[in-house]
Write a protein that holds these residues in place. Sequence first.
Motif, PDB file in Angstrom:
ATOM      1  N   ALA A  46       8.477   1.108  -2.531  1.00 25.28           N
ATOM      2  CA  ALA A  46       8.258  -0.329  -2.686  1.00 25.28           C
ATOM      3  C   ALA A  46       6.782  -0.643  -2.883  1.00 25.28           C
ATOM      4  O   ALA A  46       6.410  -1.489  -3.719  1.00 25.28           O
ATOM      5  CB  ALA A  46       8.800  -1.060  -1.454  1.00 25.28           C
ATOM      6  N   ILE A  47       5.918   0.047  -2.117  1.00 24.87           N
ATOM      7  CA  ILE A  47       4.473  -0.163  -2.274  1.00 24.87           C
ATOM      8  C   ILE A  47       4.028   0.267  -3.665  1.00 24.87           C
ATOM      9  O   ILE A  47       3.243  -0.423  -4.328  1.00 24.87           O
ATOM     10  CB  ILE A  47       3.703   0.622  -1.193  1.00 24.87           C
ATOM     11  CG1 ILE A  47       3.978   0.033   0.184  1.00 24.87           C
ATOM     12  CG2 ILE A  47       2.200   0.615  -1.471  1.00 24.87           C
ATOM     13  CD1 ILE A  47       3.380   0.831   1.328  1.00 24.87           C
ATOM     14  N   LEU A  48       4.530   1.413  -4.132  1.00 28.18           N
ATOM     15  CA  LEU A  48       4.159   1.902  -5.458  1.00 28.18           C
ATOM     16  C   LEU A  48       4.605   0.928  -6.537  1.00 28.18           C
ATOM     17  O   LEU A  48       3.847   0.641  -7.481  1.00 28.18           O
ATOM     18  CB  LEU A  48       4.772   3.285  -5.689  1.00 28.18           C
ATOM     19  CG  LEU A  48       4.475   3.929  -7.043  1.00 28.18           C
ATOM     20  CD1 LEU A  48       2.971   4.169  -7.207  1.00 28.18           C
ATOM     21  CD2 LEU A  48       5.227   5.257  -7.193  1.00 28.18           C
ATOM     22  N   ASP A  49       5.821   0.406  -6.420  1.00 22.95           N
ATOM     23  CA  ASP A  49       6.305  -0.565  -7.409  1.00 22.95           C
ATOM     24  C   ASP A  49       5.389  -1.779  -7.459  1.00 22.95           C
ATOM     25  O   ASP A  49       5.070  -2.298  -8.542  1.00 22.95           O
ATOM     26  CB  ASP A  49       7.734  -1.000  -7.061  1.00 22.95           C
ATOM     27  CG  ASP A  49       8.753   0.113  -7.298  1.00 22.95           C
ATOM     28  OD1 ASP A  49       8.423   1.068  -8.037  1.00 22.95           O
ATOM     29  OD2 ASP A  49       9.860   0.033  -6.742  1.00 22.95           O
ATOM     30  N   TRP A  50       4.947  -2.252  -6.286  1.00 23.78           N
ATOM     31  CA  TRP A  50       4.064  -3.419  -6.255  1.00 23.78           C
ATOM     32  C   TRP A  50       2.721  -3.107  -6.906  1.00 23.78           C
ATOM     33  O   TRP A  50       2.170  -3.925  -7.652  1.00 23.78           O
ATOM     34  CB  TRP A  50       3.864  -3.868  -4.802  1.00 23.78           C
ATOM     35  CG  TRP A  50       2.902  -5.026  -4.705  1.00 23.78           C
ATOM     36  CD1 TRP A  50       3.157  -6.342  -4.958  1.00 23.78           C
ATOM     37  CD2 TRP A  50       1.516  -4.945  -4.366  1.00 23.78           C
ATOM     38  NE1 TRP A  50       2.021  -7.089  -4.791  1.00 23.78           N
ATOM     39  CE2 TRP A  50       1.000  -6.253  -4.430  1.00 23.78           C
ATOM     40  CE3 TRP A  50       0.673  -3.892  -4.016  1.00 23.78           C
ATOM     41  CZ2 TRP A  50      -0.333  -6.538  -4.143  1.00 23.78           C
ATOM     42  CZ3 TRP A  50      -0.657  -4.185  -3.734  1.00 23.78           C
ATOM     43  CH2 TRP A  50      -1.136  -5.496  -3.799  1.00 23.78           C
ATOM     44  N   ILE A  51       2.165  -1.898  -6.635  1.00 23.75           N
ATOM     45  CA  ILE A  51       0.887  -1.509  -7.232  1.00 23.75           C
ATOM     46  C   ILE A  51       0.988  -1.492  -8.756  1.00 23.75           C
ATOM     47  O   ILE A  51       0.096  -1.974  -9.469  1.00 23.75           O
ATOM     48  CB  ILE A  51       0.445  -0.128  -6.704  1.00 23.75           C
ATOM     49  CG1 ILE A  51       0.031  -0.229  -5.232  1.00 23.75           C
ATOM     50  CG2 ILE A  51      -0.710   0.435  -7.533  1.00 23.75           C
ATOM     51  CD1 ILE A  51      -0.291   1.113  -4.595  1.00 23.75           C
ATOM     52  N   LEU A  52       2.102  -0.943  -9.267  1.00 27.23           N
ATOM     53  CA  LEU A  52       2.270  -0.839 -10.725  1.00 27.23           C
ATOM     54  C   LEU A  52       2.543  -2.198 -11.348  1.00 27.23           C
ATOM     55  O   LEU A  52       1.971  -2.531 -12.402  1.00 27.23           O
ATOM     56  CB  LEU A  52       3.410   0.139 -11.039  1.00 27.23           C
ATOM     57  CG  LEU A  52       3.180   1.599 -10.630  1.00 27.23           C
ATOM     58  CD1 LEU A  52       4.426   2.435 -10.887  1.00 27.23           C
ATOM     59  CD2 LEU A  52       1.992   2.191 -11.379  1.00 27.23           C
ATOM     60  N   SER A  54       1.784  -5.194 -10.261  1.00 28.31           N
ATOM     61  CA  SER A  54       0.630  -6.104 -10.166  1.00 28.31           C
ATOM     62  C   SER A  54      -0.586  -5.570 -10.914  1.00 28.31           C
ATOM     63  O   SER A  54      -1.605  -6.263 -10.983  1.00 28.31           O
ATOM     64  CB  SER A  54       0.263  -6.323  -8.701  1.00 28.31           C
ATOM     65  OG  SER A  54      -0.170  -5.096  -8.108  1.00 28.31           O
ATOM     66  N   GLN A  55      -0.465  -4.344 -11.472  1.00 31.02           N
ATOM     67  CA  GLN A  55      -1.587  -3.707 -12.181  1.00 31.02           C
ATOM     68  C   GLN A  55      -2.849  -3.712 -11.319  1.00 31.02           C
ATOM     69  O   GLN A  55      -3.942  -4.039 -11.775  1.00 31.02           O
ATOM     70  CB  GLN A  55      -1.837  -4.400 -13.520  1.00 31.02           C
ATOM     71  CG  GLN A  55      -0.664  -4.312 -14.482  1.00 31.02           C
ATOM     72  CD  GLN A  55      -0.981  -4.888 -15.844  1.00 31.02           C
ATOM     73  OE1 GLN A  55      -1.694  -5.895 -15.958  1.00 31.02           O
ATOM     74  NE2 GLN A  55      -0.475  -4.248 -16.881  1.00 31.02           N
ATOM     75  N   LEU A  56      -2.656  -3.321 -10.081  1.00 31.23           N
ATOM     76  CA  LEU A  56      -3.746  -3.373  -9.112  1.00 31.23           C
ATOM     77  C   LEU A  56      -4.907  -2.459  -9.510  1.00 31.23           C
ATOM     78  O   LEU A  56      -6.075  -2.861  -9.449  1.00 31.23           O
ATOM     79  CB  LEU A  56      -3.225  -2.982  -7.721  1.00 31.23           C
ATOM     80  CG  LEU A  56      -4.249  -2.953  -6.598  1.00 31.23           C
ATOM     81  CD1 LEU A  56      -4.878  -4.328  -6.394  1.00 31.23           C
ATOM     82  CD2 LEU A  56      -3.612  -2.463  -5.297  1.00 31.23           C
ATOM     83  N   LEU A  57      -4.591  -1.217  -9.930  1.00 34.51           N
ATOM     84  CA  LEU A  57      -5.672  -0.292 -10.285  1.00 34.51           C
ATOM     85  C   LEU A  57      -6.447  -0.795 -11.493  1.00 34.51           C
ATOM     86  O   LEU A  57      -7.683  -0.721 -11.526  1.00 34.51           O
ATOM     87  CB  LEU A  57      -5.094   1.099 -10.561  1.00 34.51           C
ATOM     88  CG  LEU A  57      -6.136   2.192 -10.820  1.00 34.51           C
ATOM     89  CD1 LEU A  57      -7.034   2.399  -9.609  1.00 34.51           C
ATOM     90  CD2 LEU A  57      -5.466   3.515 -11.188  1.00 34.51           C
ATOM     91  N   GLU A  58      -5.728  -1.314 -12.501  1.00 40.16           N
ATOM     92  CA  GLU A  58      -6.403  -1.854 -13.679  1.00 40.16           C
ATOM     93  C   GLU A  58      -7.338  -2.999 -13.286  1.00 40.16           C
ATOM     94  O   GLU A  58      -8.435  -3.133 -13.835  1.00 40.16           O
ATOM     95  CB  GLU A  58      -5.372  -2.345 -14.700  1.00 40.16           C
ATOM     96  CG  GLU A  58      -4.529  -1.246 -15.322  1.00 40.16           C
ATOM     97  CD  GLU A  58      -3.270  -0.942 -14.536  1.00 40.16           C
ATOM     98  OE1 GLU A  58      -2.289  -0.489 -15.155  1.00 40.16           O
ATOM     99  OE2 GLU A  58      -3.268  -1.157 -13.299  1.00 40.16           O
ATOM    100  N   LEU A  59      -6.885  -3.818 -12.340  1.00 47.36           N
ATOM    101  CA  LEU A  59      -7.699  -4.938 -11.879  1.00 47.36           C
ATOM    102  C   LEU A  59      -8.968  -4.441 -11.186  1.00 47.36           C
ATOM    103  O   LEU A  59     -10.070  -4.927 -11.445  1.00 47.36           O
ATOM    104  CB  LEU A  59      -6.880  -5.810 -10.928  1.00 47.36           C
ATOM    105  CG  LEU A  59      -7.535  -7.105 -10.446  1.00 47.36           C
ATOM    106  CD1 LEU A  59      -7.676  -8.088 -11.588  1.00 47.36           C
ATOM    107  CD2 LEU A  59      -6.740  -7.711  -9.311  1.00 47.36           C
ATOM    108  N   LEU A  60      -8.803  -3.431 -10.319  1.00 52.89           N
ATOM    109  CA  LEU A  60      -9.951  -2.913  -9.572  1.00 52.89           C
ATOM    110  C   LEU A  60     -10.978  -2.253 -10.493  1.00 52.89           C
ATOM    111  O   LEU A  60     -12.166  -2.226 -10.176  1.00 52.89           O
ATOM    112  CB  LEU A  60      -9.478  -1.899  -8.533  1.00 52.89           C
ATOM    113  CG  LEU A  60      -8.675  -2.475  -7.360  1.00 52.89           C
ATOM    114  CD1 LEU A  60      -8.033  -1.355  -6.560  1.00 52.89           C
ATOM    115  CD2 LEU A  60      -9.556  -3.332  -6.469  1.00 52.89           C
ATOM    116  N   MET A  61     -10.521  -1.715 -11.634  1.00 51.70           N
ATOM    117  CA  MET A  61     -11.427  -1.049 -12.565  1.00 51.70           C
ATOM    118  C   MET A  61     -11.963  -1.982 -13.651  1.00 51.70           C
ATOM    119  O   MET A  61     -12.706  -1.546 -14.520  1.00 51.70           O
ATOM    120  CB  MET A  61     -10.709   0.138 -13.226  1.00 51.70           C
ATOM    121  CG  MET A  61     -10.323   1.228 -12.249  1.00 51.70           C
ATOM    122  SD  MET A  61     -11.766   1.957 -11.415  1.00 51.70           S
ATOM    123  CE  MET A  61     -11.024   2.394  -9.828  1.00 51.70           C
TER     124      MET A  61
END
Length: 381
Positions: A46-52, A54-61
């Motif tokens: 569930a956490i992984l689905d949310w990260i993908l 929400s494009q969290l990594l793309e946002l942080l970079m």
Amino acid sequence: LDGMAERLDVTDVHGDHDYDGRGADGATDEDGARLRLRTAEGEAGAILDWILESQLLELLMSPEYLHPELLKRCARIPVFMVDRGALGDAHLGDIWRAAVTSGHESIKHAVYNLLLELLDRLDDPQIHVLYRRLRALPPAEHDSQSLLLVNKFADAATGLAAPDDPAAPLGYDLLWHLAQESTPVRNELHEIAVNNLLQAANRLFLDHAWTARARRDDVGGGGRARAVVESGRLWLLERAVEGVTRRRSCIPCHFLITTILRMWPVENKGVSGPMQQLPGPQQGPGPGPGQQQGGKAHPPDGPGPAVDANRPAPTTKVDLIRRYGLIDLLVQDLCWYSRTARQYVAHHGVPNDQVDTSYCVGEFYIHAASINTRLDNLKYA
């Protein structure tokens, strides 16, 4: 995420059990462990689905969010993604772009540190993606942290061969290129680049160093990794012999020849390659003061080392010296440098008491380093 990783590593669960190993409800330890593991797996998914989503990594970079402290604190996110098999090539591209497009050194170093944490977790295709990125980085843009990344990359890629030269271990071609005097890295980084190359050469001769990295090899074999490592030893030596023959980056090539000579076995004990370091003092570049003062000699290119590819690899130190004609090669290079040094001193009117420590006599390195390295190498051989 750290807590989730600990829960996913559950191997035993201790609870309130009666004398026969069962709880009050009749469940065994193993049943409880399975249930807890399934629960942790579900929460991780569930956490992984949310990260993908929400494009969290793309946002942080993205440029508007890049900050060294934020990058340090978010490093666990891409590690979690790669451990779950969800870090794609596009994500690696976003991480790399954050490093090369930022004008702030602190941000670049934070991204390089993040990549260092990922190296051992990347699969073969991802290793090759990062290799292409590192290869495309202009030498003039390298700094100490990116050189460290290249060194650790070559270590993590053990068992894989370079795409353009199957005899070269992946990443060692980058280390070799960066250590050349003609490569436009900053002067203060040249010594780091050469030392990285020598460290990598040492790793190829230490079983415990490269077998631990052979995780990409065929199951139970180690054959492919061993073949790449053994061909890499001779690939490095042949590059160094060719460099001395052609009078290109002579001193780094001398350091490399000495490193390989020290690591090669004295006697053949039925093994195909050396497994431990031989005694002897360690060498290092040590350019010293006066680096890159004066001219550089560029004689016409001569023929490369005559090597019969069909002959078996040398198994002893004496075999190695004879096969590559190292004694003759080192004597000829010493004579060439002696003539060059005399001509340089005569032409430039350099005072005798300043030659040893202050001047580069036709080479990148000061005279003391140039002459002592050649003499030490010849004496050892």
